[in-house]
Design a protein around this motif. Structure first.
Motif, PDB file in Angstrom:
ATOM      1  N   HIS A 206       0.809  -1.212   0.000  1.00  0.00           N
ATOM      2  CA  HIS A 206       0.000   0.000   0.000  1.00  0.00           C
ATOM      3  C   HIS A 206       0.850   1.273   0.000  1.00  0.00           C
ATOM      4  O   HIS A 206       0.313   2.379   0.093  1.00  0.00           O
ATOM      5  CB  HIS A 206      -0.940   0.023   1.211  1.00  0.00           C
ATOM      6  N   GLU A 207       2.162   1.109  -0.090  1.00  0.00           N
ATOM      7  CA  GLU A 207       3.053   2.253  -0.140  1.00  0.00           C
ATOM      8  C   GLU A 207       3.074   2.859  -1.542  1.00  0.00           C
ATOM      9  O   GLU A 207       2.750   2.184  -2.529  1.00  0.00           O
ATOM     10  CB  GLU A 207       4.467   1.835   0.266  1.00  0.00           C
ATOM     11  N   PRO A 208       3.471   4.138  -1.675  1.00  0.00           N
ATOM     12  CA  PRO A 208       3.501   4.785  -3.002  1.00  0.00           C
ATOM     13  C   PRO A 208       4.395   4.070  -4.010  1.00  0.00           C
ATOM     14  O   PRO A 208       4.089   4.052  -5.207  1.00  0.00           O
ATOM     15  CB  PRO A 208       4.026   6.194  -2.688  1.00  0.00           C
ATOM     16  N   PHE A 209       5.509   3.503  -3.566  1.00  0.00           N
ATOM     17  CA  PHE A 209       6.397   2.839  -4.522  1.00  0.00           C
ATOM     18  C   PHE A 209       5.709   1.658  -5.194  1.00  0.00           C
ATOM     19  O   PHE A 209       6.006   1.323  -6.347  1.00  0.00           O
ATOM     20  CB  PHE A 209       7.687   2.377  -3.835  1.00  0.00           C
ATOM     21  N   ARG A 226      10.310  -8.686  -5.659  1.00  0.00           N
ATOM     22  CA  ARG A 226      11.442  -7.811  -5.969  1.00  0.00           C
ATOM     23  C   ARG A 226      11.402  -6.472  -5.235  1.00  0.00           C
ATOM     24  O   ARG A 226      12.448  -5.852  -5.019  1.00  0.00           O
ATOM     25  CB  ARG A 226      11.515  -7.558  -7.472  1.00  0.00           C
ATOM     26  N   HIS A 227      10.232  -6.005  -4.862  1.00  0.00           N
ATOM     27  CA  HIS A 227      10.117  -4.668  -4.275  1.00  0.00           C
ATOM     28  C   HIS A 227       9.556  -4.701  -2.847  1.00  0.00           C
ATOM     29  O   HIS A 227      10.211  -4.241  -1.907  1.00  0.00           O
ATOM     30  CB  HIS A 227       9.236  -3.784  -5.173  1.00  0.00           C
ATOM     31  N   ALA A 228       8.354  -5.225  -2.690  1.00  0.00           N
ATOM     32  CA  ALA A 228       7.712  -5.182  -1.377  1.00  0.00           C
ATOM     33  C   ALA A 228       8.450  -6.034  -0.346  1.00  0.00           C
ATOM     34  O   ALA A 228       8.488  -5.689   0.841  1.00  0.00           O
ATOM     35  CB  ALA A 228       6.258  -5.635  -1.493  1.00  0.00           C
ATOM     36  N   LEU A 229       9.057  -7.128  -0.804  1.00  0.00           N
ATOM     37  CA  LEU A 229       9.719  -8.028   0.142  1.00  0.00           C
ATOM     38  C   LEU A 229      10.867  -7.353   0.858  1.00  0.00           C
ATOM     39  O   LEU A 229      11.126  -7.626   2.032  1.00  0.00           O
ATOM     40  CB  LEU A 229      10.203  -9.271  -0.609  1.00  0.00           C
ATOM     41  N   ARG A 230      11.557  -6.449   0.181  1.00  0.00           N
ATOM     42  CA  ARG A 230      12.683  -5.753   0.820  1.00  0.00           C
ATOM     43  C   ARG A 230      12.202  -4.941   2.023  1.00  0.00           C
ATOM     44  O   ARG A 230      12.873  -4.891   3.048  1.00  0.00           O
ATOM     45  CB  ARG A 230      13.360  -4.830  -0.188  1.00  0.00           C
ATOM     46  N   HIS A 231      11.068  -4.308   1.895  1.00  0.00           N
ATOM     47  CA  HIS A 231      10.545  -3.489   2.989  1.00  0.00           C
ATOM     48  C   HIS A 231       9.943  -4.355   4.094  1.00  0.00           C
ATOM     49  O   HIS A 231       9.936  -3.946   5.259  1.00  0.00           O
ATOM     50  CB  HIS A 231       9.481  -2.527   2.442  1.00  0.00           C
TER      51      HIS A 231
END
Length: 243
Positions: A206-209, A226-231
């Protein structure tokens, strides 16, 4: 002295105090339990009432010395790496522990690998899905967390060892002997880690990225992996270290 050096010394000092406190409590526990240390060592032995045996044990373990002298000797041996001798097995405690380090490490590492695999697959494939899918996954994980490991181990032994005869019941017979114990440990802890990781993924999606990545045409699975898992990994890594 730099800030980092002071922080490291502070942590090391705290660790030393914790180890000293644990060693002291262990020493005192033997002397505070009802009865006396000799009776504790003998347990239900038929020779408990033998004065000669009791005198020999008292002399062997130095229990006839003042308590403070026993305590200093105890700490000195610990600092020298001497963990004492097992009265029941008649072997040095360090040898008994050393013989089990290899199998223990193999089991722990195998179980932790399964924990990570289960948590990643479960969380990545169910995060952001329909409520029914997430609810079913969370319910199954809650059931796994609530299941006592010893009971789960008995079920796995009954099915895969006694009935299907796929894995050995006991012993160290190669990787086959690791499967059931590792799965028994991995199921509840992997479910716990999966819930934490899924919650982090839900927040990250749900983040802007995430919206920017979707606008560029990235698929749902690639967005999660690739993206959400890092956060989402920050709380999961903290929990993983504890596990």
């Amino acid at each position: 002295m730099t800030r980092v050096a002071r922080a490291v010394l502070h942590r090391l000092g705290g660790a030393v105090l914790v180890l000293w406190g644990a060693a002291t409590l262990g020493f005192l526990a033997l002397h505070l339990v009802p009865g006396d240390p000799v009776s504790t060592l003998l347990g239900g032995s038929v020779t408990t009432g033998s004065a000669a045996v009791r005198a020999e044990i008292t002399r062997e373990f130095g229990l006839d010395r003042p308590l403070f002298a026993q305590y200093l000797t105890y700490l000195g041996r610990l600092l020298g790496g001497d963990l004492g001798r097992s009265y029941q097995q008649q072997q040095p405690v360090s040898r008994i522990i050393g013989e089990q380090l290899g199998p223990t490490a193999a089991l722990a590492l195998t179980a932790f690998g399964l924990i990570l695999l289960f948590a990643l697959v479960s969380a990545v494939t169910t995060a952001g899905r329909r409520r029914a899918v997430r609810g079913a996954a969370s319910g199954a994980e809650l059931l796994a967390i609530s299941t006592p490991p010893f009971w789960l181990g008995v079920l796995l032994l009954t099915l895969f060892s006694f009935h299907l005869r796929l894995f050995p019941v006991a012993g160290a017979q190669g990787w086959e002997s690791l499967v059931l114990p590792a799965v028994t440990l991995a199921v509840p802890f992997g479910s716990l880690l999966s819930q934490v990781l899924r919650e982090g993924l839900e927040s990250a999606l749900h983040e802007p990225f995430a919206l920017t990545a979707r606008s560029r045409g990235i698929g749902p699975l690639a967005l999660r992996g690739r993206h959400a898992l890092r956060h989402a990994l920050v709380p999961a890594v903290t929990l993983g270290g504890w596990l």
